[in-house]
Design an enzyme around this catalytic site. Structure first.
Site, PDB file in Angstrom:
ATOM      1  N   ASP A   1       0.840  -1.200  -0.066  1.00 45.40           N
ATOM      2  CA  ASP A   1      -0.019   0.069   0.073  1.00 45.40           C
ATOM      3  C   ASP A   1       1.041   1.374   0.262  1.00 45.40           C
ATOM      4  OD1 ASP A   1      -2.369   1.551   0.109  1.00 45.40           O
ATOM      5  OD2 ASP A   1      -2.283   1.427   2.493  1.00 45.40           O
ATOM      6  N   SER A   2       0.247   2.226  -0.036  1.00 39.26           N
ATOM      7  CA  SER A   2       0.955   3.710  -0.068  1.00 39.26           C
ATOM      8  C   SER A   2       1.605   3.928   1.456  1.00 39.26           C
ATOM      9  CB  SER A   2       0.305   4.782  -0.477  1.00 39.26           C
ATOM     10  OG  SER A   2      -1.011   4.777   0.329  1.00 39.26           O
TER      11      SER A   2
ATOM     12  N   TYR B   1      -1.211   8.011  -2.354  1.00 41.84           N
ATOM     13  CA  TYR B   1      -1.597   7.812  -3.583  1.00 41.84           C
ATOM     14  C   TYR B   1      -2.934   8.330  -4.133  1.00 41.84           C
ATOM     15  CZ  TYR B   1       1.973   3.889  -4.019  1.00 41.84           C
ATOM     16  OH  TYR B   1       2.757   3.144  -4.234  1.00 41.84           O
ATOM     17  N   GLY B   2      -3.855   8.741  -3.339  1.00 42.90           N
ATOM     18  CA  GLY B   2      -5.321   9.301  -3.654  1.00 42.90           C
ATOM     19  C   GLY B   2      -5.294  10.361  -4.513  1.00 42.90           C
TER      20      GLY B   2
ATOM     21  N   CYS C   1      -4.428  -1.871  -1.665  1.00 39.12           N
ATOM     22  CA  CYS C   1      -4.774  -0.314  -1.772  1.00 39.12           C
ATOM     23  C   CYS C   1      -5.964  -0.013  -3.186  1.00 39.12           C
ATOM     24  CB  CYS C   1      -3.703   0.536  -2.138  1.00 39.12           C
ATOM     25  SG  CYS C   1      -3.817   2.098  -2.830  1.00 39.12           S
ATOM     26  N   ASN C   2      -7.099   0.209  -2.851  1.00 39.87           N
ATOM     27  CA  ASN C   2      -8.106   0.555  -3.899  1.00 39.87           C
ATOM     28  C   ASN C   2      -7.833   1.549  -4.747  1.00 39.87           C
ATOM     29  OD1 ASN C   2     -10.997  -0.275  -2.309  1.00 39.87           O
ATOM     30  ND2 ASN C   2      -9.639   0.235  -0.688  1.00 39.87           N
ATOM     31  N   THR C   3      -7.137   2.502  -4.448  1.00 40.05           N
ATOM     32  CA  THR C   3      -6.625   3.612  -5.391  1.00 40.05           C
ATOM     33  C   THR C   3      -5.684   2.972  -6.676  1.00 40.05           C
ATOM     34  OG1 THR C   3      -6.803   5.319  -3.519  1.00 40.05           O
ATOM     35  CG2 THR C   3      -5.667   5.802  -5.717  1.00 40.05           C
TER      36      THR C   3
ATOM     37  N   GLU D   1      -3.002   7.691   9.426  1.00 46.52           N
ATOM     38  CA  GLU D   1      -1.480   7.450   9.520  1.00 46.52           C
ATOM     39  C   GLU D   1      -1.106   8.069  11.015  1.00 46.52           C
ATOM     40  OE1 GLU D   1       0.923   6.831   7.434  1.00 46.52           O
ATOM     41  OE2 GLU D   1      -0.138   5.746   5.864  1.00 46.52           O
TER      42      GLU D   1
ATOM     43  N   CYS E   1     -11.019   2.521   1.041  1.00 48.82           N
ATOM     44  CA  CYS E   1      -9.646   2.631   1.241  1.00 48.82           C
ATOM     45  C   CYS E   1      -9.226   2.007   2.384  1.00 48.82           C
ATOM     46  CB  CYS E   1      -9.528   4.338   1.342  1.00 48.82           C
ATOM     47  SG  CYS E   1      -7.796   4.832   1.979  1.00 48.82           S
ATOM     48  N   THR E   2      -8.008   1.453   2.280  1.00 47.80           N
ATOM     49  CA  THR E   2      -7.799   0.185   3.151  1.00 47.80           C
ATOM     50  C   THR E   2      -7.080   1.169   4.743  1.00 47.80           C
ATOM     51  OG1 THR E   2      -5.631   0.333   2.369  1.00 47.80           O
ATOM     52  CG2 THR E   2      -7.089  -1.471   1.669  1.00 47.80           C
ATOM     53  N   HIS E   3      -7.024   2.459   4.581  1.00 50.66           N
ATOM     54  CA  HIS E   3      -6.712   3.289   5.740  1.00 50.66           C
ATOM     55  C   HIS E   3      -8.028   3.400   6.567  1.00 50.66           C
ATOM     56  CE1 HIS E   3      -3.047   4.369   3.530  1.00 50.66           C
ATOM     57  NE2 HIS E   3      -2.363   5.002   4.810  1.00 50.66           N
TER      58      HIS E   3
HETATM   59  N1  DGL Z   1      -4.961   2.930   1.213  1.00 50.08           N
HETATM   60  C1  DGL Z   1      -5.271   3.440  -0.047  1.00 50.08           C
HETATM   61  C2  DGL Z   1      -6.341   2.813  -0.592  1.00 50.08           C
HETATM   62  O1  DGL Z   1      -6.947   1.889  -0.331  1.00 50.08           O
HETATM   63  C3  DGL Z   1      -4.767   4.936  -0.544  1.00 50.08           C
HETATM   64  C4  DGL Z   1      -4.373   5.902   0.394  1.00 50.08           C
HETATM   65  C5  DGL Z   1      -3.604   6.961  -0.211  1.00 50.08           C
HETATM   66  O2  DGL Z   1      -4.193   7.961  -0.733  1.00 50.08           O
HETATM   67  O3  DGL Z   1      -2.343   6.903  -0.378  1.00 50.08           O
HETATM   68  O4  DGL Z   1      -6.951   3.715  -1.588  1.00 50.08           O
END
Ligand code: DGL
Length: 276
Positions: free
Chosen positions: A7-8, A39-40, A71-73, A149, A182-184
């Site tokens: 992931d990011s 990443y988003g 990571c969905n993104t 985070e 989003c996995t966060h």
């Molecule tokens: N955790 C990531 C997701 O599932 C993206 C978070 C980011 O923006 O870096 O989309």
């Protein structure tokens, strides 16, 4: 086998927790591309290049058997091209819109995601294919990534900011299902529940972690039987010796004691850095 969960940032840990609990007998490399975080908000072109660079580096160093793009993104953009490029098996994490449509009684779903995931044709396709007859509100929540985070670094969660993000969901009584795409975000589930309150109309809060763990079980047993068919022993040799649970970062940081304790609790016995 060797499994990379990528992931990011720390979001991938929400997937790692579910997969590692279901499949404790494997070696894990949790890879956070903290150098390129977040990443988003990246353009498609920049993110695609970055995902390939990171994947290339990790393939080269660790030769994983399975890569979970946690990571969905990144998954909604890069999964097909990763599969076309590398030999390893890939599992992607994408918004849990299909199970949400099955669960929703009111046929009204809210999806929280990064701005990029909200805009992806992949996400729109999931809605057209699996949420027919449902109203689906896509809500971009980039600041929630930073909230997760800071939480894991032990700096607490800004509940006023979370309250702002949840406002459109709280103020629409017909939403009964919330997708954390989003996995966060699942790392903030206790705070999300707190902000929604006890008498909330949101009956289901869902994410993709358990489905990914089930998918990983299926893929690994397929791989084991494919190897058995070829008369090969399951792979054990690593190009580079890898300890059982490695947390890998693309940028070195001074981690807080809280974050290090969190990683230790998740059974990481090594923290390392990879140059991309
Ligand atoms: N955790 C990531 C997701 O599932 C993206 C978070 C980011 O923006 O870096 O989309």
């Amino acid at each position: 086998m060797r499994i990379v969960i990528y992931d990011s940032g720390v979001g991938g840990l929400s997937i790692y927790k579910a997969v590692q609990a279901a499949l404790p007998e494997h070696d894990y490399i949790f890879l956070s591309d903290n150098q390129a975080f977040p990443y988003g908000t990246k353009s498609e072109e920049d993110l695609l290049n970055r995902v390939h660079q990171v994947t290339h580096a990790v393939m080269d160093h660790y030769e994983p058997h399975l890569v979970i793009v946690a990571c969905n993104t990144a998954s909604t953009l890069a999964l097909d091209s990763l599969r076309d490029t590398y030999d390893a098996r890939f599992i992607g994490v994408v918004p849990a819109i299909k199970p949400a449509a099955t669960l929703s009684q009111t046929r009204h779903i809210a999806v929280l995601a990064t701005p990029a995931t909200v805009e992806r044709p992949y996400t729109k396709r999931l809605i057209t294919e699996h949420a027919q007859g449902c109203r689906v509100d896509l809500i971009a929540a980039p600041s929630m990534v930073a909230l997760a985070e800071t939480k894991l670094r032990g700096e607490g969660v800004d509940l006023a900011e979370l309250e702002k993000i949840m406002l459109p969901i709280k103020s629409d009584q017909s939403i009964d299902t919330l997708v954390l795409a989003c996995t966060h975000y699942p790392l903030l589930k206790p705070e999300i529940k707190q902000v929604l309150g006890q008498d909330t109309h949101v009956k289901h809060i869902i994410d993709s972690a358990d489905a990914i763990a089930r998918r990983a079980m299926t893929v690994l047993s397929q791989m084991a039987s494919e190897q058995g068919d070829k008369g090969q022993a399951p792979p054990t040799d690593a190009k580079q010796r890898v300890r059982q649970h490695t947390a890998l970062f693309t940028r070195q940081e001074n981690w807080s004691d809280e974050f290090l304790a969190y990683l230790e609790k998740l059974s990481f016995d090594q923290i390392d850095h990879i140059r991309v």
